[in-house]
Design a protein around this motif. Sequence first.
Motif, PDB file in Angstrom:
ATOM      1  N   PRO A 194      53.642 -10.131 -16.536  1.00 14.27           N
ATOM      2  CA  PRO A 194      52.999 -10.258 -17.853  1.00 14.27           C
ATOM      3  C   PRO A 194      51.452 -10.417 -17.848  1.00 14.27           C
ATOM      4  O   PRO A 194      50.900  -9.721 -18.663  1.00 14.27           O
ATOM      5  CB  PRO A 194      53.874 -11.366 -18.523  1.00 14.27           C
ATOM      6  CG  PRO A 194      54.823 -11.914 -17.347  1.00 14.27           C
ATOM      7  CD  PRO A 194      54.762 -10.857 -16.266  1.00 14.27           C
ATOM      8  N   PHE A 195      50.857 -11.001 -16.859  1.00 16.50           N
ATOM      9  CA  PHE A 195      49.592 -11.298 -16.778  1.00 16.50           C
ATOM     10  C   PHE A 195      48.992  -9.741 -16.778  1.00 16.50           C
ATOM     11  O   PHE A 195      47.955  -9.557 -17.456  1.00 16.50           O
ATOM     12  CB  PHE A 195      49.282 -11.973 -15.741  1.00 16.50           C
ATOM     13  CG  PHE A 195      47.752 -12.348 -15.646  1.00 16.50           C
ATOM     14  CD1 PHE A 195      47.021 -13.583 -16.113  1.00 16.50           C
ATOM     15  CD2 PHE A 195      46.761 -11.429 -15.029  1.00 16.50           C
ATOM     16  CE1 PHE A 195      45.663 -13.755 -16.136  1.00 16.50           C
ATOM     17  CE2 PHE A 195      45.497 -11.779 -14.811  1.00 16.50           C
ATOM     18  CZ  PHE A 195      44.963 -12.742 -15.471  1.00 16.50           C
ATOM     19  N   LEU A 196      49.503  -8.925 -15.896  1.00 18.81           N
ATOM     20  CA  LEU A 196      48.967  -7.507 -15.224  1.00 18.81           C
ATOM     21  C   LEU A 196      49.029  -6.673 -16.746  1.00 18.81           C
ATOM     22  O   LEU A 196      48.146  -5.930 -17.134  1.00 18.81           O
ATOM     23  CB  LEU A 196      49.393  -7.107 -14.379  1.00 18.81           C
ATOM     24  CG  LEU A 196      48.966  -7.544 -12.943  1.00 18.81           C
ATOM     25  CD1 LEU A 196      49.813  -7.021 -12.081  1.00 18.81           C
ATOM     26  CD2 LEU A 196      47.421  -7.481 -12.826  1.00 18.81           C
TER      27      LEU A 196
ATOM     28  N   GLY B  52      41.323  -9.901 -19.772  1.00 15.90           N
ATOM     29  CA  GLY B  52      40.499  -8.670 -20.205  1.00 15.90           C
ATOM     30  C   GLY B  52      39.645  -8.381 -21.354  1.00 15.90           C
ATOM     31  O   GLY B  52      38.591  -7.772 -21.087  1.00 15.90           O
TER      32      GLY B  52
ATOM     33  N   SER C  81      51.459 -16.007 -19.568  1.00 14.94           N
ATOM     34  CA  SER C  81      50.756 -15.387 -18.746  1.00 14.94           C
ATOM     35  C   SER C  81      50.423 -13.975 -19.559  1.00 14.94           C
ATOM     36  O   SER C  81      49.217 -13.297 -19.233  1.00 14.94           O
ATOM     37  CB  SER C  81      51.899 -14.589 -17.726  1.00 14.94           C
ATOM     38  OG  SER C  81      52.474 -15.596 -16.976  1.00 14.94           O
ATOM     39  N   LEU C  82      51.243 -13.589 -20.522  1.00 14.16           N
ATOM     40  CA  LEU C  82      50.632 -12.293 -21.158  1.00 14.16           C
ATOM     41  C   LEU C  82      49.279 -12.648 -22.018  1.00 14.16           C
ATOM     42  O   LEU C  82      48.226 -11.998 -21.906  1.00 14.16           O
ATOM     43  CB  LEU C  82      51.586 -11.904 -22.288  1.00 14.16           C
ATOM     44  CG  LEU C  82      51.346 -10.435 -23.033  1.00 14.16           C
ATOM     45  CD1 LEU C  82      51.480  -9.190 -22.120  1.00 14.16           C
ATOM     46  CD2 LEU C  82      52.493 -10.259 -24.045  1.00 14.16           C
TER      47      LEU C  82
ATOM     48  N   PHE D 185      47.253  -8.793  -8.550  1.00 16.36           N
ATOM     49  CA  PHE D 185      47.819  -7.392  -8.213  1.00 16.36           C
ATOM     50  C   PHE D 185      48.429  -6.888  -6.963  1.00 16.36           C
ATOM     51  O   PHE D 185      49.476  -6.406  -7.082  1.00 16.36           O
ATOM     52  CB  PHE D 185      46.398  -6.506  -8.545  1.00 16.36           C
ATOM     53  CG  PHE D 185      46.746  -4.989  -8.567  1.00 16.36           C
ATOM     54  CD1 PHE D 185      47.429  -4.371  -9.488  1.00 16.36           C
ATOM     55  CD2 PHE D 185      46.362  -4.245  -7.380  1.00 16.36           C
ATOM     56  CE1 PHE D 185      47.545  -3.050  -9.652  1.00 16.36           C
ATOM     57  CE2 PHE D 185      46.449  -2.938  -7.511  1.00 16.36           C
ATOM     58  CZ  PHE D 185      47.349  -2.146  -8.598  1.00 16.36           C
TER      59      PHE D 185
ATOM     60  N   GLY E 128      46.190 -12.976 -19.586  1.00 17.56           N
ATOM     61  CA  GLY E 128      46.040 -11.678 -19.128  1.00 17.56           C
ATOM     62  C   GLY E 128      45.175 -10.917 -20.165  1.00 17.56           C
ATOM     63  O   GLY E 128      44.037 -10.434 -20.091  1.00 17.56           O
ATOM     64  N   MET E 129      45.454 -11.230 -21.454  1.00 23.90           N
ATOM     65  CA  MET E 129      44.794 -10.363 -22.590  1.00 23.90           C
ATOM     66  C   MET E 129      43.441 -11.046 -22.848  1.00 23.90           C
ATOM     67  O   MET E 129      42.228 -10.344 -22.938  1.00 23.90           O
ATOM     68  CB  MET E 129      45.711 -10.298 -23.850  1.00 23.90           C
ATOM     69  CG  MET E 129      46.774  -9.481 -23.595  1.00 23.90           C
ATOM     70  SD  MET E 129      47.621  -9.137 -25.441  1.00 23.90           S
ATOM     71  CE  MET E 129      46.373  -8.359 -26.464  1.00 23.90           C
TER      72      MET E 129
ATOM     73  N   ILE F 274      42.431 -11.674  -9.636  1.00 17.72           N
ATOM     74  CA  ILE F 274      42.753 -10.681  -9.889  1.00 17.72           C
ATOM     75  C   ILE F 274      43.701  -9.785  -8.839  1.00 17.72           C
ATOM     76  O   ILE F 274      44.711  -9.115  -8.712  1.00 17.72           O
ATOM     77  CB  ILE F 274      42.059  -9.470 -10.732  1.00 17.72           C
ATOM     78  CG1 ILE F 274      41.585 -10.491 -11.871  1.00 17.72           C
ATOM     79  CG2 ILE F 274      42.774  -8.366 -11.361  1.00 17.72           C
ATOM     80  CD1 ILE F 274      42.558 -10.786 -12.821  1.00 17.72           C
TER      81      ILE F 274
ATOM     82  N   GLY G 158      49.025  -7.984 -19.750  1.00 18.15           N
ATOM     83  CA  GLY G 158      47.935  -8.063 -20.604  1.00 18.15           C
ATOM     84  C   GLY G 158      46.548  -7.665 -20.448  1.00 18.15           C
ATOM     85  O   GLY G 158      45.935  -7.365 -21.317  1.00 18.15           O
ATOM     86  N   LEU G 159      46.279  -7.727 -19.134  1.00 17.78           N
ATOM     87  CA  LEU G 159      45.302  -6.982 -18.757  1.00 17.78           C
ATOM     88  C   LEU G 159      45.040  -5.519 -19.201  1.00 17.78           C
ATOM     89  O   LEU G 159      44.047  -5.317 -19.830  1.00 17.78           O
ATOM     90  CB  LEU G 159      45.053  -7.113 -17.282  1.00 17.78           C
ATOM     91  CG  LEU G 159      44.037  -8.291 -16.737  1.00 17.78           C
ATOM     92  CD1 LEU G 159      44.067  -7.833 -15.176  1.00 17.78           C
ATOM     93  CD2 LEU G 159      42.868  -8.422 -17.312  1.00 17.78           C
ATOM     94  N   LEU G 160      45.938  -5.005 -19.003  1.00 17.61           N
ATOM     95  CA  LEU G 160      46.318  -3.442 -19.272  1.00 17.61           C
ATOM     96  C   LEU G 160      46.221  -3.304 -20.898  1.00 17.61           C
ATOM     97  O   LEU G 160      45.416  -2.278 -21.355  1.00 17.61           O
ATOM     98  CB  LEU G 160      47.499  -2.790 -18.977  1.00 17.61           C
ATOM     99  CG  LEU G 160      47.640  -2.447 -17.464  1.00 17.61           C
ATOM    100  CD1 LEU G 160      49.117  -2.175 -16.918  1.00 17.61           C
ATOM    101  CD2 LEU G 160      46.652  -1.433 -17.115  1.00 17.61           C
ATOM    102  N   ALA G 161      46.914  -4.233 -21.491  1.00 19.92           N
ATOM    103  CA  ALA G 161      46.817  -4.222 -22.857  1.00 19.92           C
ATOM    104  C   ALA G 161      45.619  -4.399 -23.690  1.00 19.92           C
ATOM    105  O   ALA G 161      45.010  -3.789 -24.780  1.00 19.92           O
ATOM    106  CB  ALA G 161      47.926  -5.275 -23.684  1.00 19.92           C
TER     107      ALA G 161
ATOM    108  N   ILE H 271      41.277  -2.608 -13.394  1.00 22.85           N
ATOM    109  CA  ILE H 271      42.575  -2.532 -14.083  1.00 22.85           C
ATOM    110  C   ILE H 271      42.550  -2.542 -15.452  1.00 22.85           C
ATOM    111  O   ILE H 271      43.466  -1.459 -16.410  1.00 22.85           O
ATOM    112  CB  ILE H 271      43.531  -3.691 -13.789  1.00 22.85           C
ATOM    113  CG1 ILE H 271      43.777  -3.658 -12.171  1.00 22.85           C
ATOM    114  CG2 ILE H 271      44.785  -4.082 -14.561  1.00 22.85           C
ATOM    115  CD1 ILE H 271      44.450  -4.943 -11.497  1.00 22.85           C
ATOM    116  N   VAL H 272      41.768  -2.973 -16.257  1.00 19.02           N
ATOM    117  CA  VAL H 272      41.429  -2.836 -17.452  1.00 19.02           C
ATOM    118  C   VAL H 272      40.901  -1.714 -17.951  1.00 19.02           C
ATOM    119  O   VAL H 272      41.704  -1.067 -19.107  1.00 19.02           O
ATOM    120  CB  VAL H 272      40.328  -3.915 -18.172  1.00 19.02           C
ATOM    121  CG1 VAL H 272      40.032  -3.801 -19.543  1.00 19.02           C
ATOM    122  CG2 VAL H 272      40.899  -5.253 -17.998  1.00 19.02           C
TER     123      VAL H 272
END
Lengths: 147, 134
Positions: A49-51, B14, B6-7, A35, B10-11, A31, A53-56, B105-106
């Motif tokens: 998009p990865f970041l 998280g 990627s999305l 970042f 990431g999800m 990460i 996804g983390l935020l989402a 970040i999450v």
Amino acid sequence: MTFSFTPIIGGALIGLSATILLAFHGKVAGISGIFSGALSGEALSWRAPFLLGLLASGVIVPLTGDQLGLHEAFSNSVPRTLWVTGLAGLLVGFGTRLGSGCTSGHGICGLGRASKRSLAATLTFMFTGAVAAFVTQHLIFDLIKQS
Amino acid sequence: MSTFISLLSGMIFGLGLIISGMTQPGKVIGFLDITGDWQWDLMGVMGGALGVHALTRLFVIRREEPILGGAFPRFTLEVDRHLLGGAVIFGLGWGIAGFCPGPAIVSLATLDANIVVFVVMMAIGMRAAKRLQS
């Protein structure tokens, strides 16, 4: 402490995510690297998009509420003044770039490929993390806690 | 496809951090501080992640290249003072606040002032390290 299996299940998901990223993009799910690379505007096509996804996940998961027992997602905070939090953030940012990785890059991806470098880094940050946690919790707690 | 993968990863990452308890700084500090009410079950995060990743990557690296093209990464091998010095500094920050980069970040989703300050300072620290090394 009451033992829980959820850390293992959550960990398995993290490991799965790291494998998906490696299999499709050939990238390491570290990460701090993702970042900081994104901050520099490098290879945003997969990093952004990865970041996102983390935020989402942080937005969506708590919405599932009690059904998954995840309503405590962001509970259990620790009382720290903003100065102390800011200092900690600075150390984490500086240290992870100087040391080329954090808990995910070294602790999971690196150890996952049996990297000696990552083993050295992981043992080191686990040790200094333990020291810092002990000092903040037991020796200087009253000085740094948010009033 | 590329963006979606990627999305999605990431999800999943998280979600894993949240389920495992890594977004609860009090829990993380309870794991790092072995002299308190030791939260040793957080070892399971690394156990679960390593177990799954170390095994599944064996199937991945049999391939010549990643599914969406490009190349698999190459890694530095030497343990040097930057690596160890950086790990020392990162560990100190982690133990003070209970956040490493992913969970921070999450947790931005909470819009909590402490988290926002942490992430902004983390970004500044990263830039500083990059500048120092170049």
